[in-house]
Enzyme design. Structure first.
Site, PDB file in Angstrom:
ATOM      1  N   ASP A 114     104.531 -19.098  96.308  1.00 51.86           N
ATOM      2  CA  ASP A 114     105.657 -18.767  95.419  1.00 51.86           C
ATOM      3  C   ASP A 114     105.435 -19.408  94.052  1.00 51.86           C
ATOM      4  OD1 ASP A 114     106.961 -21.427  95.151  1.00 51.86           O
ATOM      5  OD2 ASP A 114     107.478 -21.209  97.273  1.00 51.86           O
TER       6      ASP A 114
ATOM      7  N   HIS B 267      96.275 -22.290  97.586  1.00 55.48           N
ATOM      8  CA  HIS B 267      96.307 -21.187  98.561  1.00 55.48           C
ATOM      9  C   HIS B 267      96.652 -19.855  97.895  1.00 55.48           C
ATOM     10  CE1 HIS B 267      96.960 -24.027 102.283  1.00 55.48           C
ATOM     11  NE2 HIS B 267      95.756 -24.131 101.750  1.00 55.48           N
TER      12      HIS B 267
ATOM     13  N   CYS C   4      90.703  -7.961  92.905  1.00 52.46           N
ATOM     14  CA  CYS C   4      89.884  -6.760  93.112  1.00 52.46           C
ATOM     15  C   CYS C   4      88.585  -7.196  93.797  1.00 52.46           C
ATOM     16  CB  CYS C   4      89.582  -6.062  91.787  1.00 52.46           C
ATOM     17  SG  CYS C   4      88.471  -4.649  92.006  1.00 52.46           S
TER      18      CYS C   4
ATOM     19  N   CYS D 149      92.107  -0.591  89.727  1.00 54.30           N
ATOM     20  CA  CYS D 149      91.739  -1.813  89.002  1.00 54.30           C
ATOM     21  C   CYS D 149      91.582  -1.483  87.515  1.00 54.30           C
ATOM     22  CB  CYS D 149      90.432  -2.384  89.553  1.00 54.30           C
ATOM     23  SG  CYS D 149      89.883  -3.820  88.594  1.00 54.30           S
TER      24      CYS D 149
ATOM     25  N   SER E  99     103.510 -29.722 106.794  1.00 52.56           N
ATOM     26  CA  SER E  99     103.343 -30.224 108.165  1.00 52.56           C
ATOM     27  C   SER E  99     102.018 -30.948 108.357  1.00 52.56           C
ATOM     28  CB  SER E  99     103.453 -29.058 109.161  1.00 52.56           C
ATOM     29  OG  SER E  99     102.511 -28.057 108.828  1.00 52.56           O
TER      30      SER E  99
ATOM     31  N   ASN F  19     109.533 -35.630 103.997  1.00 55.49           N
ATOM     32  CA  ASN F  19     109.589 -34.542 104.962  1.00 55.49           C
ATOM     33  C   ASN F  19     110.847 -34.726 105.817  1.00 55.49           C
ATOM     34  OD1 ASN F  19     108.919 -32.712 107.261  1.00 55.49           O
ATOM     35  ND2 ASN F  19     106.881 -32.699 106.329  1.00 55.49           N
ATOM     36  N   LEU F  20     111.223 -33.667 106.517  1.00 50.34           N
ATOM     37  CA  LEU F  20     112.350 -33.789 107.450  1.00 50.34           C
ATOM     38  C   LEU F  20     111.994 -34.743 108.574  1.00 50.34           C
ATOM     39  CD1 LEU F  20     113.522 -30.079 107.947  1.00 50.34           C
ATOM     40  CD2 LEU F  20     114.619 -31.864 106.561  1.00 50.34           C
TER      41      LEU F  20
HETATM   42  C1  BJW Z   1     110.967 -29.970 104.879  1.00 53.44           C
HETATM   43  C2  BJW Z   1     112.139 -29.276 104.561  1.00 53.44           C
HETATM   44  C3  BJW Z   1     112.991 -29.855 103.587  1.00 53.44           C
HETATM   45  C4  BJW Z   1     111.072 -28.152 106.072  1.00 53.44           C
HETATM   46  N1  BJW Z   1     112.661 -31.013 103.000  1.00 53.44           N
HETATM   47  N2  BJW Z   1     110.656 -31.113 104.299  1.00 53.44           N
HETATM   48  C5  BJW Z   1      89.091 -28.854 109.677  1.00 53.44           C
HETATM   49  C6  BJW Z   1      89.615 -29.086 110.922  1.00 53.44           C
HETATM   50  C7  BJW Z   1      90.210 -28.048 111.643  1.00 53.44           C
HETATM   51  C8  BJW Z   1      90.292 -26.768 111.126  1.00 53.44           C
HETATM   52  C9  BJW Z   1      89.768 -26.541 109.880  1.00 53.44           C
HETATM   53  C10 BJW Z   1      89.185 -27.560 109.176  1.00 53.44           C
HETATM   54  N3  BJW Z   1      88.759 -27.061 107.975  1.00 53.44           N
HETATM   55  C11 BJW Z   1      89.086 -25.757 107.924  1.00 53.44           C
HETATM   56  C12 BJW Z   1      89.682 -25.403 109.068  1.00 53.44           C
HETATM   57  C13 BJW Z   1      90.179 -24.044 109.406  1.00 53.44           C
HETATM   58  C14 BJW Z   1      91.515 -23.717 108.812  1.00 53.44           C
HETATM   59  C15 BJW Z   1      92.579 -24.640 109.409  1.00 53.44           C
HETATM   60  O1  BJW Z   1      93.023 -25.589 108.799  1.00 53.44           O
HETATM   61  N4  BJW Z   1      93.048 -24.349 110.600  1.00 53.44           N
HETATM   62  C16 BJW Z   1      94.103 -25.167 111.212  1.00 53.44           C
HETATM   63  C17 BJW Z   1      95.321 -24.289 111.537  1.00 53.44           C
HETATM   64  C18 BJW Z   1      93.531 -25.876 112.382  1.00 53.44           C
HETATM   65  N5  BJW Z   1      91.534 -23.775 107.362  1.00 53.44           N
HETATM   66  C19 BJW Z   1      91.062 -22.787 106.597  1.00 53.44           C
HETATM   67  O2  BJW Z   1      90.552 -21.784 107.078  1.00 53.44           O
HETATM   68  C20 BJW Z   1      91.154 -22.956 105.094  1.00 53.44           C
HETATM   69  N6  BJW Z   1      89.906 -22.685 104.471  1.00 53.44           N
HETATM   70  C21 BJW Z   1      88.864 -23.541 104.505  1.00 53.44           C
HETATM   71  O3  BJW Z   1      88.963 -24.635 104.999  1.00 53.44           O
HETATM   72  O4  BJW Z   1      87.733 -23.050 103.896  1.00 53.44           O
HETATM   73  C22 BJW Z   1      86.499 -23.720 104.171  1.00 53.44           C
HETATM   74  C23 BJW Z   1      86.004 -23.194 105.506  1.00 53.44           C
HETATM   75  C24 BJW Z   1      85.858 -21.844 105.680  1.00 53.44           C
HETATM   76  C25 BJW Z   1      85.392 -21.364 106.905  1.00 53.44           C
HETATM   77  C26 BJW Z   1      85.120 -22.246 107.942  1.00 53.44           C
HETATM   78  C27 BJW Z   1      85.309 -23.613 107.758  1.00 53.44           C
HETATM   79  C28 BJW Z   1      85.740 -24.092 106.518  1.00 53.44           C
HETATM   80  C29 BJW Z   1      92.126 -21.951 104.502  1.00 53.44           C
HETATM   81  C30 BJW Z   1      93.539 -22.237 104.840  1.00 53.44           C
HETATM   82  C31 BJW Z   1      94.449 -21.143 104.257  1.00 53.44           C
HETATM   83  C32 BJW Z   1      95.910 -21.316 104.652  1.00 53.44           C
HETATM   84  N7  BJW Z   1      96.646 -20.159 104.328  1.00 53.44           N
HETATM   85  C33 BJW Z   1      98.075 -20.115 104.662  1.00 53.44           C
HETATM   86  C34 BJW Z   1      98.617 -18.676 104.614  1.00 53.44           C
HETATM   87  C35 BJW Z   1      98.936 -18.156 103.248  1.00 53.44           C
HETATM   88  C36 BJW Z   1      99.891 -17.013 103.342  1.00 53.44           C
HETATM   89  C37 BJW Z   1     101.157 -17.273 102.573  1.00 53.44           C
HETATM   90  O5  BJW Z   1     101.316 -18.351 101.976  1.00 53.44           O
HETATM   91  O6  BJW Z   1     102.015 -16.404 102.539  1.00 53.44           O
HETATM   92  O7  BJW Z   1      98.797 -20.999 103.806  1.00 53.44           O
HETATM   93  S1  BJW Z   1      98.429 -20.705 106.285  1.00 53.44           S
HETATM   94  C38 BJW Z   1      99.986 -21.383 105.873  1.00 53.44           C
HETATM   95  O8  BJW Z   1      99.955 -22.799 106.219  1.00 53.44           O
HETATM   96  C39 BJW Z   1     100.103 -21.289 104.347  1.00 53.44           C
HETATM   97  C40 BJW Z   1     100.556 -22.677 103.990  1.00 53.44           C
HETATM   98  O9  BJW Z   1     100.224 -22.987 102.658  1.00 53.44           O
HETATM   99  C41 BJW Z   1      99.845 -23.553 105.011  1.00 53.44           C
HETATM  100  C42 BJW Z   1     100.475 -24.912 105.205  1.00 53.44           C
HETATM  101  O10 BJW Z   1     101.771 -24.805 105.708  1.00 53.44           O
HETATM  102  P1  BJW Z   1     102.897 -25.811 105.206  1.00 53.44           P
HETATM  103  O11 BJW Z   1     103.155 -25.607 103.785  1.00 53.44           O
HETATM  104  O12 BJW Z   1     102.548 -27.185 105.638  1.00 53.44           O
HETATM  105  O13 BJW Z   1     104.179 -25.243 105.995  1.00 53.44           O
HETATM  106  P2  BJW Z   1     104.709 -25.587 107.466  1.00 53.44           P
HETATM  107  O14 BJW Z   1     105.688 -24.538 107.839  1.00 53.44           O
HETATM  108  O15 BJW Z   1     103.593 -25.810 108.398  1.00 53.44           O
HETATM  109  O16 BJW Z   1     105.450 -26.981 107.322  1.00 53.44           O
HETATM  110  C43 BJW Z   1     106.648 -27.124 106.571  1.00 53.44           C
HETATM  111  C44 BJW Z   1     107.032 -28.587 106.574  1.00 53.44           C
HETATM  112  O17 BJW Z   1     108.147 -28.760 105.735  1.00 53.44           O
HETATM  113  C45 BJW Z   1     107.419 -29.112 107.949  1.00 53.44           C
HETATM  114  O18 BJW Z   1     106.724 -30.322 108.216  1.00 53.44           O
HETATM  115  C46 BJW Z   1     108.935 -29.362 107.836  1.00 53.44           C
HETATM  116  O19 BJW Z   1     109.363 -30.491 108.601  1.00 53.44           O
HETATM  117  C47 BJW Z   1     109.093 -29.594 106.365  1.00 53.44           C
HETATM  118  N8  BJW Z   1     110.406 -29.239 105.800  1.00 53.44           N
HETATM  119  N9  BJW Z   1     112.286 -28.138 105.293  1.00 53.44           N
HETATM  120  C48 BJW Z   1     111.569 -31.637 103.365  1.00 53.44           C
HETATM  121  N10 BJW Z   1     114.226 -29.236 103.203  1.00 53.44           N
END
Ligand code: BJW
Length: 233
Positions: A94, A109, A117, A136, A178, A202-203
């Site tokens: 956002d 992200h 493209c 494009c 998270s 965080n919460l």
């Molecule tokens: C509040 C609240 C309030 C609520 N006040 N708090 C090393 C180890 C293991 C795995 C991997 C690794 N390295 C890479 C990986 C693989 C993978 C990965 O991490 N997998 C895991 C799931 C295990 N990562 C990738 O593939 C990444 N690329 C990469 O590493 O490239 C190099 C590579 C390539 C190939 C092979 C190996 C390496 C890319 C990651 C892309 C993430 N994309 C997304 C989707 C985008 C779509 C969209 O945004 O619409 O991004 S996934 C999704 O999760 C999104 C978010 O940005 C991301 C993180 O989520 P976030 O923001 O933390 O949200 P939540 O919901 O999880 O948490 C919310 C928190 O807020 C909670 O804790 C609540 O308590 C809190 N909260 N209200 C305060 N009012």
């Protein structure tokens, strides 16, 4: 003379929750009734690009009309008034930090209002639908746009800058993430290794608790503004 601390702020979906935008990993593990991995993976997009494009087109109107909340606003104020460097590294697609007035924002992200493209690398900025008919303006190829959102299996954006900022940060603040998606989940460890003080808003306390010096639990719209006011003195 003491150096004014440089501040690295990592934000996640939780900071935008109180602006009405859904987080990814709420209790049922679903995000807008989809598994994140299904609509945000390289494999998912390769299998059915129309479906994935339609999914993000569907999200655009609510994201576009969302307004920044007190947490976004106090970070913008911090950037404006702080004498050192303040950078926001956001995992959010956002644009609420920009709407709040923050300038140093790095969308690692990607952004929902952009499409890439795949033929020529041109980045189209639009809140309109992007679909198989979209042309494009740079290479004239039709329908080869991917949402400019980093899917699982893709490299993050601006990582050179992030690495530099992590090494030079004096204060690392994580807000509303998270800490399960890498490499962003590992930033706290790097910052701490290079000597930053590390705080989490965080919460709840996340699984990264070992690397944080302090946890401030509660809604970030309530916990962050008084902290920023105190920081600004
Ligand atoms: C509040 C609240 C309030 C609520 N006040 N708090 C090393 C180890 C293991 C795995 C991997 C690794 N390295 C890479 C990986 C693989 C993978 C990965 O991490 N997998 C895991 C799931 C295990 N990562 C990738 O593939 C990444 N690329 C990469 O590493 O490239 C190099 C590579 C390539 C190939 C092979 C190996 C390496 C890319 C990651 C892309 C993430 N994309 C997304 C989707 C985008 C779509 C969209 O945004 O619409 O991004 S996934 C999704 O999760 C999104 C978010 O940005 C991301 C993180 O989520 P976030 O923001 O933390 O949200 P939540 O919901 O999880 O948490 C919310 C928190 O807020 C909670 O804790 C609540 O308590 C809190 N909260 N209200 C305060 N009012």
């Amino acid at each position: 003379m003491n150096k004014v601390p440089d501040i690295f702020i990592l934000t996640g979906a939780g900071i935008s929750a109180e602006s009405g935008l859904a987080t990814f990993r709420a209790q049922n593990g679903l995000w807008n009734n989809h598994k994140v991995e299904d609509v945000a993976s390289v494999e998912g997009f390769a299998k059915d690009p129309d479906y994935v494009r339609a999914f993000y087109n569907g999200l655009k109107p609510e994201v576009q009309k969302a307004e920044p909340n007190a947490a976004h606003l106090c970070l913008a104020k911090l950037e404006k008034l702080w004498k050192g460097n303040v950078n926001i590294i956001t995992q959010n697609v956002d644009t609420l930090h920009e709407k709040a007035g923050s300038k140093n924002v790095w969308h690692i992200h990607g952004r929902i209002d952009e499409a890439l493209c795949l033929s020529c690398g041109y980045v189209l900025n639009t809140w309109q639908d992007v679909n198989a008919q979209t042309l494009c303006p740079h290479c004239q190829t039709k329908g080869n746009f991917k949402p400019n959102i980093v899917f699982f299996g893709e490299n993050l954006q601006y990582m050179d800058t992030v690495e530099r900022l992590l090494r030079t940060a004096d204060l690392f603040i994580s807000i509303g993430t998270s800490g399960v998606v890498y490499p962003a989940a590992g930033f706290v460890q790097t910052a701490k290794y290079y000597g930053a003080r590390t705080l989490e808003f965080n919460l709840e306390t996340t699984s990264n608790n070992f690397y944080f010096d302090k946890h401030i639990t509660g809604k970030c719209t309530e916990t962050l503004p008084p902290f920023i006011t105190e920081l600004l003195g």
